[in-house]
Design a protein around this motif. Structure first.
Motif, PDB file in Angstrom:
ATOM      1  N   ALA A  16       0.820  -1.210   0.000  1.00 50.54           N
ATOM      2  CA  ALA A  16       0.000   0.000   0.000  1.00 50.54           C
ATOM      3  C   ALA A  16       0.855   1.262   0.000  1.00 50.54           C
ATOM      4  O   ALA A  16       0.457   2.282  -0.548  1.00 50.54           O
ATOM      5  CB  ALA A  16      -0.925  -0.009   1.216  1.00 50.54           C
ATOM      6  N   ASP A  17       2.028   1.212   0.628  1.00 55.29           N
ATOM      7  CA  ASP A  17       2.904   2.376   0.742  1.00 55.29           C
ATOM      8  C   ASP A  17       4.308   1.941   0.333  1.00 55.29           C
ATOM      9  O   ASP A  17       5.020   1.294   1.114  1.00 55.29           O
ATOM     10  CB  ASP A  17       2.871   2.896   2.175  1.00 55.29           C
ATOM     11  N   LEU A  18       4.703   2.289  -0.877  1.00 53.80           N
ATOM     12  CA  LEU A  18       5.966   1.806  -1.428  1.00 53.80           C
ATOM     13  C   LEU A  18       7.168   2.251  -0.599  1.00 53.80           C
ATOM     14  O   LEU A  18       8.070   1.458  -0.340  1.00 53.80           O
ATOM     15  CB  LEU A  18       6.111   2.261  -2.883  1.00 53.80           C
ATOM     16  N   GLU A  19       7.207   3.495  -0.164  1.00 51.61           N
ATOM     17  CA  GLU A  19       8.355   3.976   0.614  1.00 51.61           C
ATOM     18  C   GLU A  19       8.462   3.266   1.963  1.00 51.61           C
ATOM     19  O   GLU A  19       9.550   2.918   2.412  1.00 51.61           O
ATOM     20  CB  GLU A  19       8.298   5.495   0.793  1.00 51.61           C
ATOM     21  N   ARG A  20       7.328   3.047   2.617  1.00 49.74           N
ATOM     22  CA  ARG A  20       7.322   2.324   3.893  1.00 49.74           C
ATOM     23  C   ARG A  20       7.819   0.901   3.696  1.00 49.74           C
ATOM     24  O   ARG A  20       8.631   0.398   4.469  1.00 49.74           O
ATOM     25  CB  ARG A  20       5.900   2.321   4.470  1.00 49.74           C
ATOM     26  N   PHE A  24      11.312  -1.067   5.142  1.00 48.53           N
ATOM     27  CA  PHE A  24      11.298  -2.372   5.819  1.00 48.53           C
ATOM     28  C   PHE A  24      12.242  -3.357   5.134  1.00 48.53           C
ATOM     29  O   PHE A  24      13.101  -3.961   5.773  1.00 48.53           O
ATOM     30  CB  PHE A  24       9.881  -2.940   5.848  1.00 48.53           C
ATOM     31  N   TYR A  25      12.097  -3.517   3.837  1.00 46.72           N
ATOM     32  CA  TYR A  25      12.871  -4.539   3.135  1.00 46.72           C
ATOM     33  C   TYR A  25      14.359  -4.195   3.027  1.00 46.72           C
ATOM     34  O   TYR A  25      15.193  -5.091   2.991  1.00 46.72           O
ATOM     35  CB  TYR A  25      12.266  -4.833   1.755  1.00 46.72           C
ATOM     36  N   THR A  26      14.704  -2.896   2.988  1.00 41.93           N
ATOM     37  CA  THR A  26      16.123  -2.535   2.906  1.00 41.93           C
ATOM     38  C   THR A  26      16.757  -2.401   4.282  1.00 41.93           C
ATOM     39  O   THR A  26      17.811  -2.969   4.531  1.00 41.93           O
ATOM     40  CB  THR A  26      16.333  -1.239   2.091  1.00 41.93           C
ATOM     41  N   GLN A  27      16.113  -1.683   5.194  1.00 41.04           N
ATOM     42  CA  GLN A  27      16.730  -1.421   6.492  1.00 41.04           C
ATOM     43  C   GLN A  27      16.561  -2.553   7.494  1.00 41.04           C
ATOM     44  O   GLN A  27      17.440  -2.794   8.310  1.00 41.04           O
ATOM     45  CB  GLN A  27      16.206  -0.116   7.071  1.00 41.04           C
ATOM     46  N   GLU A  93      13.246  -6.498  16.678  1.00 34.16           N
ATOM     47  CA  GLU A  93      12.521  -5.742  17.696  1.00 34.16           C
ATOM     48  C   GLU A  93      12.989  -4.295  17.753  1.00 34.16           C
ATOM     49  O   GLU A  93      12.201  -3.394  18.032  1.00 34.16           O
ATOM     50  CB  GLU A  93      12.637  -6.434  19.055  1.00 34.16           C
ATOM     51  N   SER A  94      14.266  -4.042  17.440  1.00 34.28           N
ATOM     52  CA  SER A  94      14.760  -2.663  17.424  1.00 34.28           C
ATOM     53  C   SER A  94      14.101  -1.847  16.309  1.00 34.28           C
ATOM     54  O   SER A  94      14.107  -0.621  16.350  1.00 34.28           O
ATOM     55  CB  SER A  94      16.288  -2.624  17.283  1.00 34.28           C
ATOM     56  N   HIS A  95      13.515  -2.550  15.333  1.00 36.06           N
ATOM     57  CA  HIS A  95      12.789  -1.892  14.237  1.00 36.06           C
ATOM     58  C   HIS A  95      11.277  -1.966  14.455  1.00 36.06           C
ATOM     59  O   HIS A  95      10.508  -1.686  13.536  1.00 36.06           O
ATOM     60  CB  HIS A  95      13.147  -2.534  12.900  1.00 36.06           C
ATOM     61  N   GLY A  96      10.857  -2.393  15.646  1.00 36.92           N
ATOM     62  CA  GLY A  96       9.431  -2.453  15.949  1.00 36.92           C
ATOM     63  C   GLY A  96       8.701  -3.615  15.312  1.00 36.92           C
ATOM     64  O   GLY A  96       7.480  -3.589  15.186  1.00 36.92           O
ATOM     65  N   VAL A  97       9.438  -4.658  14.918  1.00 30.76           N
ATOM     66  CA  VAL A  97       8.831  -5.823  14.269  1.00 30.76           C
ATOM     67  C   VAL A  97       8.548  -6.896  15.314  1.00 30.76           C
ATOM     68  O   VAL A  97       9.432  -7.261  16.096  1.00 30.76           O
ATOM     69  CB  VAL A  97       9.769  -6.387  13.176  1.00 30.76           C
ATOM     70  N   GLN A 118       6.000 -10.140   9.970  1.00 33.86           N
ATOM     71  CA  GLN A 118       5.137  -9.517   8.972  1.00 33.86           C
ATOM     72  C   GLN A 118       5.737  -8.192   8.531  1.00 33.86           C
ATOM     73  O   GLN A 118       6.293  -7.455   9.353  1.00 33.86           O
ATOM     74  CB  GLN A 118       3.732  -9.291   9.528  1.00 33.86           C
ATOM     75  N   ASP A 119       5.604  -7.916   7.234  1.00 31.87           N
ATOM     76  CA  ASP A 119       6.049  -6.622   6.725  1.00 31.87           C
ATOM     77  C   ASP A 119       4.976  -5.582   7.051  1.00 31.87           C
ATOM     78  O   ASP A 119       3.919  -5.931   7.608  1.00 31.87           O
ATOM     79  CB  ASP A 119       6.402  -6.715   5.229  1.00 31.87           C
ATOM     80  N   PRO A 120       5.208  -4.315   6.756  1.00 33.20           N
ATOM     81  CA  PRO A 120       4.242  -3.276   7.120  1.00 33.20           C
ATOM     82  C   PRO A 120       2.857  -3.426   6.487  1.00 33.20           C
ATOM     83  O   PRO A 120       1.898  -2.852   6.980  1.00 33.20           O
ATOM     84  CB  PRO A 120       4.914  -1.983   6.633  1.00 33.20           C
TER      85      PRO A 120
END
Length: 133
Positions: A16-20, A24-27, A93-97, A118-120
């Motif tokens: 839904a949000d390409l930048e978001r 996630f996938y890069t960082q 977890e440091s990325h809120g996942v 799960q991804d965003p």
């Protein structure tokens, strides 16, 4: 047989949000952007020997719910190394996942440890360790 499947080549994930999703996938997962196809809203990411393609969708929450939550797949698995559960958990977890439990599952290389995240956009990603035994 004229051919044999060797590994996962690529998967296309509607987001839904390409930048978001790119963040996630890069960082978080460490993929590297390889190519953009602006005309169709597609970004191709290198994931080891495979590719994860992110495709922007204009689908809103109502349309997504009407087709079963908007997921265009159950999950996809990426083989990772090293498979160090405490380090993986700490990083994610440091990325809120939210991180699932490490469970032995069958994959392309055999039975070995894996966990689900799960991804965003709510797509399930299996992080797969090496086969054991």
């Amino acid at each position: 047989m004229a051919f044999a499947i060797k590994n996962l080549d690529h998967v296309v994930v509607c987001v839904a949000d390409l930048e978001r999703a790119l963040t996630f996938y890069t960082q978080v997962l460490g993929c590297r952007e390889e190519r953009r196809v602006e005309s169709i809203g597609l970004v191709q990411l290198r994931a080891g020997a495979s590719m994860i393609d992110l495709m922007q969708t204009a689908m809103g929450p109502e349309e997504a719910e009407a087709i079963g939550g908007g997921h265009n797949m159950d999950h996809f698995a990426v083989r990772i190394e090293p498979f160090d559960p405490p380090a993986i958990r700490s990083h994610l977890e440091s990325h809120g996942v939210d991180v699932g439990e490490v469970v032995e599952r069958i994959g392309a290389e055999g039975k070995g440890p894996s966990l689900y995240i799960q991804d965003p956009d709510g797509n399930t990603v299996e992080l797969k360790g090496p086969a054991v035994g």
